[in-house]
Design an enzyme around this catalytic site. Structure first.
Site, PDB file in Angstrom:
ATOM      1  CB  SER A  65      -0.971  -0.065   1.175  1.00  0.00           C
ATOM      2  OG  SER A  65      -2.118   0.679   0.883  1.00  0.00           O
ATOM      3  CG  HIS A 104      -5.709  -2.234  -0.155  1.00  0.00           C
ATOM      4  ND1 HIS A 104      -5.252  -1.637  -1.306  1.00  0.00           N
ATOM      5  CD2 HIS A 104      -5.040  -1.633   0.866  1.00  0.00           C
ATOM      6  CE1 HIS A 104      -4.354  -0.714  -0.995  1.00  0.00           C
ATOM      7  NE2 HIS A 104      -4.218  -0.692   0.309  1.00  0.00           N
TER       8      HIS A 104
HETATM    9  C1  GCU Z   1      -5.329   4.867   1.721  1.00  0.00           C
HETATM   10  C2  GCU Z   1      -4.727   5.650   0.587  1.00  0.00           C
HETATM   11  C3  GCU Z   1      -3.920   4.777  -0.365  1.00  0.00           C
HETATM   12  C4  GCU Z   1      -2.923   3.967   0.411  1.00  0.00           C
HETATM   13  C5  GCU Z   1      -3.610   3.235   1.541  1.00  0.00           C
HETATM   14  C6  GCU Z   1      -2.665   2.531   2.495  1.00  0.00           C
HETATM   15  O1  GCU Z   1      -6.308   4.005   1.227  1.00  0.00           O
HETATM   16  O2  GCU Z   1      -5.782   6.300  -0.064  1.00  0.00           O
HETATM   17  O3  GCU Z   1      -3.232   5.561  -1.308  1.00  0.00           O
HETATM   18  O4  GCU Z   1      -2.244   3.088  -0.436  1.00  0.00           O
HETATM   19  O5  GCU Z   1      -4.317   4.157   2.347  1.00  0.00           O
HETATM   20  O6  GCU Z   1      -1.483   2.809   2.524  1.00  0.00           O
HETATM   21  O7  GCU Z   1      -3.144   1.718   3.256  1.00  0.00           O
END
Ligand code: GCU
Length: 425
Positions: free
Chosen positions: A266, A407
């Site tokens: 992420s 995710h």
């Molecule tokens: C949020 C953000 C993302 C990121 C994510 C994370 O969702 O919008 O860009 O990748 O957090 O790091 O968990």
């Protein structure tokens, strides 16, 4: 000069990406988010192979010497920000020099890496090497979400630190994080890899209000109270910390420093991509769901956009990046530049079929657009015109894996990751 390097990819019938199911448009932080593929836009991308004189570079040495520095500077000054060199005052305290762990399956080491003379800025690193066999091991470095003590079930690990947003300070690490556990550690050891882990907020708190406690403050120049507009945001700072870990690994006689893989999920997937672009000691990169601000194209109007990023996470990027939100089509770069900077070294983009916020198709299109840079070095990238379905990874030097699901990583990703490392290291 701009060229439509993506024409074949964009002309591919969207039915080929049927796993991306449209949903009603929504909004985040008051900013609309589009999830309708037909509204994601058509765009030309700048060509990383075309020089300032409008002519394409046709060989790798010339591209490396003349064009790569320009591509690098464009991304660095507009998106992630310049970072300082290795600090002269840095020290490595190997306070655990090799202790049997996990019933003798591994040898554990722990290192405190201190960046400044005052000892105010440091990170704690834990390393597990497969026991027996001797020799130097390839290493998988995980820039992680939690203190080392929480990442593994090993009572011998020093209690790490975590950032407390309410108290605006660091405290002993007690809060687990679903992304945080090193569930892949047994597989890594079995397959002959050492694993290193540290907590990203040891470098810089993930909080705009945490600036006073982060490494960026140490480097403020000219009486500034914030970095200059082209200087590092937190993502570059976390990646700078990764480079300092590699500085240590180069001194560890159990580690093969020519075979360093970096892994992050992420926001930390964004951090590993930029680290690999910046630090050519990184041999292999596993970027999990890096999404917007990572591998997904800024220009694609789908899921998270730069406007969302700079509104919600103003500390992540160089201040200059905010100026491009809403003007992405005019920008002299896009995320395929970042991926091209990693060539010819190995990089695998892992996405999730239902993780629409991160725009898995946007990562695919960026990887396709970066592929000509890999070709210049005689390597393959994304050769297919349409996005491979979930479970059918592209395992070339520039690779792509979409799992079925959302995710983060899923257990099935890990055998693919290790196959990818085995193949390219
Ligand atoms: C949020 C953000 C993302 C990121 C994510 C994370 O969702 O919008 O860009 O990748 O957090 O790091 O968990």
């Amino acid at each position: 000069m701009r060229v439509s390097v993506l024409l074949p990819a964009l002309l591919t019938p969207l039915a080929a990406t049927a796993q991306i199911i449209d949903s009603p448009d929504g909004e985040t932080a008051g900013i609309p988010a589009n999830y309708t593929e037909a509204k994601a836009g058509w765009f030309d991308l700048p060509d990383p192979l075309v020089g300032a004189d409008g002519k394409p570079f046709a060989d790798a040495p010339a591209w490396r010497e003349k064009q790569r520095p320009m591509v690098f500077e464009t991304v660095e000054t507009n998106q992630y920000g310049r970072v300082p060199p290795r600090p002269a005052a840095m020290t490595f305290d190997v306070f655990d020099k090799g202790t049997p762990a996990f019933g003798g399956k591994a040898i554990r080491k722990q290192v405190k890496i201190t960046f400044d003379e005052a000892g105010e800025h440091f990170l704690d690193l834990v390393i597990y090497q497969p026991a027996g066999g001797g020799g130097k091991r390839p290493v998988l470095v995980n820039i992680g979400w939690i203190g080392n003590n929480l990442a593994v079930d090993d009572p011998g690990v020093k209690t790490g630190r975590q950032w407390n947003k309410d108290k605006l300070g660091r405290e002993a690490a007690t809060a687990p994080n679903p992304f945080g556990k090193l569930n892949f550690l047994p597989m890594a050891l079995e397959r002959g890899y050492a694993v290193a882990h540290f907590n990203y907020t040891d470098i810089e708190p993930d909080d705009p209000a945490g600036f006073a406690h982060g490494i960026r403050k140490l480097y403020l120049k000219d009486g500034r109270t914030a970095p200059a507009p082209d200087e590092w945001g937190a993502i570059a700072a976390w990646g700078w910390g990764l480079s300092r870990v590699i500085d240590y690994l180069e001194t560890d006689d159990g580690i093969d420093a020519a075979k360093v893989t970096i892994f992050g999920v992420s926001r930390l997937g964004k951090a590993v991509l930029w680290t690999a672009a910046r630090d050519e000691r990184v041999a292999c990169t596993l970027a999990s769901v890096s999404g917007s601000g990572g591998a997904s194209l800024n220009r694609r109007r789908y899921g998270e956009r730069p406007a969302h990023l700079v509104a919600r996470f103003p500390h992540w990027f160089a201040a200059n990046f905010a100026g491009w939100a809403g003007r992405e089509d005019e920008a002299p770069w896009d995320s395929h530049f970042t991926l091209g900077l990693i060539a010819p070294r190995a990089v695998l983009l892992q996405t999730g079929s239902t993780d629409k916020w991160s725009d898995p198709y946007g990562e695919f299109v960026a990887a396709r657009a970066a592929t000509p840079v890999f070709h210049l070095f005689g390597q393959k990238g994304i050769e297919e015109y349409s996005q491979p379905p979930h479970g059918k990874p592209v395992m070339n030097r520039l690779g792509y894996l979409m799992h079925e699901g959302g995710h983060g990583t899923v257990p099935d990703d890990w055998p693919v990751f290790f196959d990818f490392m085995d193949r390219h290291l």
